[in-house]
Motif scaffolding. Sequence first.
Motif, PDB file in Angstrom:
ATOM      1  N   ALA A   1       2.017  79.988  28.453  1.00 36.10           N
ATOM      2  CA  ALA A   1       0.876  80.771  28.905  1.00 36.10           C
ATOM      3  C   ALA A   1       1.051  82.252  28.524  1.00 36.10           C
ATOM      4  O   ALA A   1       2.110  82.824  28.788  1.00 36.10           O
ATOM      5  CB  ALA A   1       0.746  80.643  30.415  1.00 36.10           C
ATOM      6  N   ALA A   2      -0.027  82.795  27.869  1.00 37.59           N
ATOM      7  CA  ALA A   2       0.005  84.218  27.588  1.00 37.59           C
ATOM      8  C   ALA A   2      -0.609  84.958  28.778  1.00 37.59           C
ATOM      9  O   ALA A   2      -0.158  86.036  29.153  1.00 37.59           O
ATOM     10  CB  ALA A   2      -0.770  84.523  26.296  1.00 37.59           C
ATOM     11  N   SER A   3      -1.610  84.282  29.367  1.00 36.45           N
ATOM     12  CA  SER A   3      -2.209  84.810  30.588  1.00 36.45           C
ATOM     13  C   SER A   3      -2.198  83.696  31.635  1.00 36.45           C
ATOM     14  O   SER A   3      -2.239  82.511  31.284  1.00 36.45           O
ATOM     15  CB  SER A   3      -3.669  85.220  30.334  1.00 36.45           C
ATOM     16  OG  SER A   3      -3.711  86.261  29.393  1.00 36.45           O
ATOM     17  N   LEU A   4      -2.162  84.111  32.912  1.00 39.59           N
ATOM     18  CA  LEU A   4      -2.103  83.068  33.973  1.00 39.59           C
ATOM     19  C   LEU A   4      -2.969  83.504  35.138  1.00 39.59           C
ATOM     20  O   LEU A   4      -2.831  84.613  35.629  1.00 39.59           O
ATOM     21  CB  LEU A   4      -0.644  82.878  34.444  1.00 39.59           C
ATOM     22  CG  LEU A   4      -0.423  81.944  35.626  1.00 39.59           C
ATOM     23  CD1 LEU A   4      -0.707  80.488  35.247  1.00 39.59           C
ATOM     24  CD2 LEU A   4       1.037  82.037  36.103  1.00 39.59           C
ATOM     25  N   LEU A   5      -3.844  82.556  35.563  1.00 39.58           N
ATOM     26  CA  LEU A   5      -4.618  82.805  36.777  1.00 39.58           C
ATOM     27  C   LEU A   5      -4.044  81.885  37.845  1.00 39.58           C
ATOM     28  O   LEU A   5      -3.925  80.691  37.628  1.00 39.58           O
ATOM     29  CB  LEU A   5      -6.112  82.460  36.552  1.00 39.58           C
ATOM     30  CG  LEU A   5      -7.026  82.643  37.748  1.00 39.58           C
ATOM     31  CD1 LEU A   5      -7.099  84.130  38.164  1.00 39.58           C
ATOM     32  CD2 LEU A   5      -8.442  82.158  37.430  1.00 39.58           C
ATOM     33  N   ALA A   6      -3.655  82.380  39.002  1.00 41.23           N
ATOM     34  CA  ALA A   6      -3.060  81.569  40.072  1.00 41.23           C
ATOM     35  C   ALA A   6      -3.748  81.864  41.387  1.00 41.23           C
ATOM     36  O   ALA A   6      -3.995  83.019  41.693  1.00 41.23           O
ATOM     37  CB  ALA A   6      -1.574  81.880  40.172  1.00 41.23           C
ATOM     38  N   LEU A   7      -4.065  80.834  42.092  1.00 37.07           N
ATOM     39  CA  LEU A   7      -4.709  80.967  43.397  1.00 37.07           C
ATOM     40  C   LEU A   7      -3.986  80.097  44.428  1.00 37.07           C
ATOM     41  O   LEU A   7      -3.574  78.966  44.131  1.00 37.07           O
ATOM     42  CB  LEU A   7      -6.169  80.485  43.298  1.00 37.07           C
ATOM     43  CG  LEU A   7      -7.167  81.482  42.702  1.00 37.07           C
ATOM     44  CD1 LEU A   7      -8.519  80.821  42.523  1.00 37.07           C
ATOM     45  CD2 LEU A   7      -7.325  82.666  43.625  1.00 37.07           C
ATOM     46  N   PRO A   8      -3.816  80.597  45.668  1.00 36.81           N
ATOM     47  CA  PRO A   8      -3.200  79.745  46.690  1.00 36.81           C
ATOM     48  C   PRO A   8      -4.145  78.596  47.077  1.00 36.81           C
ATOM     49  O   PRO A   8      -5.359  78.785  47.064  1.00 36.81           O
ATOM     50  CB  PRO A   8      -2.973  80.691  47.864  1.00 36.81           C
ATOM     51  CG  PRO A   8      -3.897  81.823  47.650  1.00 36.81           C
ATOM     52  CD  PRO A   8      -4.186  81.944  46.187  1.00 36.81           C
TER      53      PRO A   8
ATOM     54  N   CYS B   1      -1.190  78.022  53.661  1.00 44.39           N
ATOM     55  CA  CYS B   1      -1.040  77.735  52.237  1.00 44.39           C
ATOM     56  C   CYS B   1      -0.245  76.457  52.051  1.00 44.39           C
ATOM     57  O   CYS B   1       0.864  76.316  52.561  1.00 44.39           O
ATOM     58  CB  CYS B   1      -0.333  78.914  51.585  1.00 44.39           C
ATOM     59  SG  CYS B   1      -0.037  78.681  49.827  1.00 44.39           S
ATOM     60  N   VAL B   2      -0.820  75.548  51.319  1.00 45.31           N
ATOM     61  CA  VAL B   2      -0.117  74.272  51.126  1.00 45.31           C
ATOM     62  C   VAL B   2       0.321  74.084  49.681  1.00 45.31           C
ATOM     63  O   VAL B   2       1.057  73.160  49.366  1.00 45.31           O
ATOM     64  CB  VAL B   2      -0.990  73.073  51.538  1.00 45.31           C
ATOM     65  CG1 VAL B   2      -1.235  73.070  53.027  1.00 45.31           C
ATOM     66  CG2 VAL B   2      -2.315  73.088  50.784  1.00 45.31           C
ATOM     67  N   GLY B   3      -0.178  74.996  48.806  1.00 42.46           N
ATOM     68  CA  GLY B   3       0.202  74.828  47.406  1.00 42.46           C
ATOM     69  C   GLY B   3      -0.402  75.952  46.581  1.00 42.46           C
ATOM     70  O   GLY B   3      -0.834  76.966  47.126  1.00 42.46           O
ATOM     71  N   ILE B   4      -0.431  75.752  45.256  1.00 42.60           N
ATOM     72  CA  ILE B   4      -0.952  76.793  44.387  1.00 42.60           C
ATOM     73  C   ILE B   4      -1.623  76.138  43.188  1.00 42.60           C
ATOM     74  O   ILE B   4      -1.132  75.119  42.683  1.00 42.60           O
ATOM     75  CB  ILE B   4       0.189  77.756  43.981  1.00 42.60           C
ATOM     76  CG1 ILE B   4      -0.376  79.053  43.490  1.00 42.60           C
ATOM     77  CG2 ILE B   4       1.155  77.155  42.967  1.00 42.60           C
ATOM     78  CD1 ILE B   4       0.598  80.213  43.690  1.00 42.60           C
ATOM     79  N   LEU B   5      -2.785  76.738  42.805  1.00 42.30           N
ATOM     80  CA  LEU B   5      -3.511  76.196  41.646  1.00 42.30           C
ATOM     81  C   LEU B   5      -3.283  77.138  40.483  1.00 42.30           C
ATOM     82  O   LEU B   5      -3.483  78.345  40.609  1.00 42.30           O
ATOM     83  CB  LEU B   5      -5.000  76.086  41.984  1.00 42.30           C
ATOM     84  CG  LEU B   5      -5.905  75.513  40.897  1.00 42.30           C
ATOM     85  CD1 LEU B   5      -5.579  74.030  40.624  1.00 42.30           C
ATOM     86  CD2 LEU B   5      -7.368  75.638  41.299  1.00 42.30           C
ATOM     87  N   LEU B   6      -2.840  76.604  39.346  1.00 44.10           N
ATOM     88  CA  LEU B   6      -2.474  77.459  38.211  1.00 44.10           C
ATOM     89  C   LEU B   6      -3.413  77.183  37.039  1.00 44.10           C
ATOM     90  O   LEU B   6      -3.689  76.004  36.732  1.00 44.10           O
ATOM     91  CB  LEU B   6      -1.044  77.147  37.748  1.00 44.10           C
ATOM     92  CG  LEU B   6       0.051  77.391  38.796  1.00 44.10           C
ATOM     93  CD1 LEU B   6       1.399  76.902  38.260  1.00 44.10           C
ATOM     94  CD2 LEU B   6       0.148  78.876  39.110  1.00 44.10           C
ATOM     95  N   GLY B   7      -3.839  78.290  36.421  1.00 42.99           N
ATOM     96  CA  GLY B   7      -4.659  78.156  35.220  1.00 42.99           C
ATOM     97  C   GLY B   7      -4.007  78.902  34.075  1.00 42.99           C
ATOM     98  O   GLY B   7      -4.249  80.106  33.912  1.00 42.99           O
ATOM     99  N   PRO B   8      -3.148  78.316  33.314  1.00 41.88           N
ATOM    100  CA  PRO B   8      -2.422  79.034  32.260  1.00 41.88           C
ATOM    101  C   PRO B   8      -3.233  79.047  30.940  1.00 41.88           C
ATOM    102  O   PRO B   8      -3.759  78.002  30.536  1.00 41.88           O
ATOM    103  CB  PRO B   8      -1.160  78.179  32.078  1.00 41.88           C
ATOM    104  CG  PRO B   8      -1.529  76.828  32.568  1.00 41.88           C
ATOM    105  CD  PRO B   8      -2.708  76.965  33.448  1.00 41.88           C
ATOM    106  N   SER B   9      -3.321  80.253  30.324  1.00 41.59           N
ATOM    107  CA  SER B   9      -4.067  80.338  29.053  1.00 41.59           C
ATOM    108  C   SER B   9      -3.089  80.625  27.933  1.00 41.59           C
ATOM    109  O   SER B   9      -2.283  81.556  28.041  1.00 41.59           O
ATOM    110  CB  SER B   9      -5.109  81.429  29.168  1.00 41.59           C
ATOM    111  OG  SER B   9      -5.629  81.751  27.911  1.00 41.59           O
ATOM    112  N   PRO B  10      -3.154  79.901  26.852  1.00 39.54           N
ATOM    113  CA  PRO B  10      -2.198  80.166  25.767  1.00 39.54           C
ATOM    114  C   PRO B  10      -2.462  81.535  25.090  1.00 39.54           C
ATOM    115  O   PRO B  10      -1.546  82.141  24.533  1.00 39.54           O
ATOM    116  CB  PRO B  10      -2.414  78.988  24.798  1.00 39.54           C
ATOM    117  CG  PRO B  10      -3.655  78.293  25.223  1.00 39.54           C
ATOM    118  CD  PRO B  10      -4.012  78.781  26.578  1.00 39.54           C
ATOM    119  N   GLU B  11      -3.696  81.919  25.170  1.00 42.06           N
ATOM    120  CA  GLU B  11      -3.990  83.253  24.565  1.00 42.06           C
ATOM    121  C   GLU B  11      -4.141  84.275  25.688  1.00 42.06           C
ATOM    122  O   GLU B  11      -4.571  83.897  26.808  1.00 42.06           O
ATOM    123  CB  GLU B  11      -5.315  83.206  23.787  1.00 42.06           C
ATOM    124  CG  GLU B  11      -5.209  82.406  22.492  1.00 42.06           C
ATOM    125  CD  GLU B  11      -5.655  80.970  22.710  1.00 42.06           C
ATOM    126  OE1 GLU B  11      -6.483  80.722  23.617  1.00 42.06           O
ATOM    127  OE2 GLU B  11      -5.105  80.060  22.033  1.00 42.06           O
TER     128      GLU B  11
END
Length: 955
Positions: free
Chosen positions: A112-119, A127-137
Amino acid sequence: MQMPGNNFVAAVERMSRALEQLAAAPSAKAMLQEVVRCAAASLGMERAAVVWFDTEGALVAQVTPGLSTEAVVSCGRHLLQGAELDSAPWHFDLGDTGVEPKLAGMMDAMGAASLLALPVLGASGGCVGILLGPSPEPRTFSCEETRRFNLYARLAGLAIERGRWVESARTSALQARAEAEQAELLRLTSVQAVTEAFGRALTREDVGRAVLELGVPAVGALGGTVHQVSADGRSVELVAAVGSSLEELAPWKLLPREMPGMPGYDASERGSPVWLESPEEARTRYPAFVPAMERQLAKAFAFLPLRVEQRNLGLLVFGFAQARHFTELERTLMLGLARQCAQAMERARLYETERTARLQAEAAGQRLQLLADAGVLLSSSLEWESTVVGVARLAVDAYSDWCAVDFLDEHGALRRLTVQHARPERALLNDTIELFSPERSRPSAITDVVRTGRSQLVTGLLPPGSCEAEAGTGRQPEGGSFILVPLVARQRTLGAMSFVRGPERPPFTEADRSLAEDLAARAGLAIDNARLLRKARAAEAESRHHAARLRILVDVDRMLAEAGLDLPAVLDVIARKVSEVIGDGCVLQLMAEDGDFLEPVTIHHPDPEARWLLAGTVHARRQKRGEGLHGSTVSSGRAVLLPDIDVEEARASGGLSEYLPYLDRYGPQSLLVVPLAVKGRVFGTLGVVRDVAGGRPYAEDDQLLLQSLAERAALAIQDARLYGAATEAVRLRDDFLSVAGHELKTPLSALRLQIQMLARVTRDVATTPGLAQRVEKAERTSERLGALIDELLDAGRITAGRLTLQREEMDLAALTRDTVGRMSEALARAGSEVKLVADASVMGRWDRVRLEQVVGNLLSNAAKYGRGQPVEVCVETGREGRARLVVKDHGIGIAPEDQGRIFERFERAVNGKQFHGLGLGLWISREIVESHGGHIQVWSAPGEGSTFTVELPRE
Ligand code: ADP
């Protein structure tokens, strides 16, 4: 113990249903998968991931394809540890210098070059976990994109929460099921406890029943069966059954061990259960089982092998009313039951084996005891009947309920010696045990055993008229049994012994048969021994008896011989001896000369008074032939035996009148009369009489002995009588001859003188021619007549013992010469020339006249029998200085068999018509020679002549 409800299966089913429903809802994992895919799409990307804590507290992840779960999890952990929820959403760029290096490494690992993360927040806001959105660019995320992404984070939170709930529900369901299982385990333990409580006393049948009674309701089955492999391993037999009708069970009672294509056989062979959940399944897998299945109500089956340590003991089968699925739990439960059942059956088998061995040992002990007791009994006495009855009595206690002994009698017929009952009081009530006896159940069995000499063992006897007993257990009813064994000794069958057991007892076995055979062998031997001994004793008694009788007869013979030919002595011996050996009184009667009446000649009785009375009784009435006891014995020639007669009887019979006074005086008597006969001619009777009160009555035996004695007595009496008659005749003849001799002598002497005178006159005158010769002939005839009369007189003298010798010194040679000279004329007339050799004188003291007589006799015989041949006469001194006179002729000779007897009185060896003579000359000569102490003998051969030699001592 607290049970989780009565129906465990129902409880477990409830649990299972809940679980199934839970399982039917979409799983959390699937929902999260969808969430991450949609979340990635909302950002226009392909990748996204969610990381959360599971119920155990471990971090897990759901990622879109192409993302490393591991990298996602570590990144999620990093963010969750350090995150501050308030600062979310987070946006990180690698190019941003504010990004800490550790996170930069993790982003790099995710590509991931950029990462969006939300609890990811749970329903409670945590909070029971985390949602990750990794972007290669490298990129930025708009507010709208962030809001949408956050929506997915919320959805992920919900999915995680639901998953957690489902999980916990499943866990609690499983826990409940585990608890139920636990409870069932306890229940099974209690089953086992129950089984064990039945303990070692349980039979395999009991075990089978217990397992079915507990198992069928426990597994919710319609019914069940337990089969066990038979002892010989060749078949499988039904041991217990629950929930089936008799008809349904009938085909399953006894099955072959091998039944290919059948589920039960398959299960047993493989050692693993066969589950048939529906008729369709049965049809597919076991077509051979279908017909059997269709006869039953059950639609599903469990075939459970009963095995212990790899050994196949049998099969437990449960049948279910409906087609169904067997859950693991149910399978486990049923297998557990089968295992319990197998172990309990094995224990029961071991127990049975041990018990059988113990019983066998006990039975063997009892058998040995029985044999020992029987042996003692049989050897205790030679009365085989009572000892064999004793053995039968012994046998009806521990061994059998009933025992009978049959034996072959002397005619070969089977006769029953005894019947013994174990409980005699029941026999009186017509106990049914007799219904199982050989004669009732197999009427020809005893004769078969006696004929073949082979024993029989018959079991399973049902009383006549009864039908097959219930087959509820699948076993044949045992019924009564019997054993039949031959009584054998020395290869001969003497009879048979029968032993019966009623249905209450275990049937006889082969071991029992061999015991019965042992018992019968002992009894047979005892019978045989006793019989042999009896025979030997009888034979011994008989031979003793014979010997005694023989002794008596020998004694009598000796006594009769001693009595000689003297009739009174003979009669006395007979009467005494008969009275002594047969007793008591003896009456001997002989036919009188008139031939009509019996004369009592001798009566004897040891008691003088009885003898006197007997004599008086018998003498008082002479019996006529054919009358009375003795008279009829004479006429019939047969013995009469009256063993026991009293006075009334005698009076009534009328034929015993002679004994009436005797019976009056002495009471009942035994009478025995036998005939005295020789060559069939009866000439008297011999009777005995005995007091019945004092001794035993006469029997056949006494009759035989008296007859033997009578035979001897008759001969002796006959001889004595004949001898008496002969002696009398001889005496009369001798008397007559002597009288006649004297009477003849006197006139003959006168006649001879006259003839001599006449001869002298006629010689001198010689008037009539031939007169002188005729007178001479008359003179010779009168001489011969004189000699004959002399011989007769001598014979009379010798018989009367009146022969006396006048000895004088004399010369035998001179005497012989003179005699030859005197007889030369007679010898010449016979044509015999005499050669005399008597030169030397032979002196001795002898009776001259008598010796002249001897020489004269020998010379006249030589002339008479010499056929005109020369006669040689020689006188010499012989052995030991004896005088010897030899007269030898060459005449007719004498046959050897006659040579002895010619020296006896009146004995002749020639025909009286050829040669005249009295047969006295040689007898008189022998008497004279022997009265001189010498002897005379002859040597002769027929046709060759005879040589007579006389030897005389000098004194
Ligand atoms: P007898 O009167 O018959 O001659 P004896 O006593 O003298 O009687 O003889 C007895 C029998 O012996 C004769 O009858 C005769 O058979 C036989 N006997 C005697 N002397 C002679 C002999 N010399 N030769 C043949 N037989 C003889």
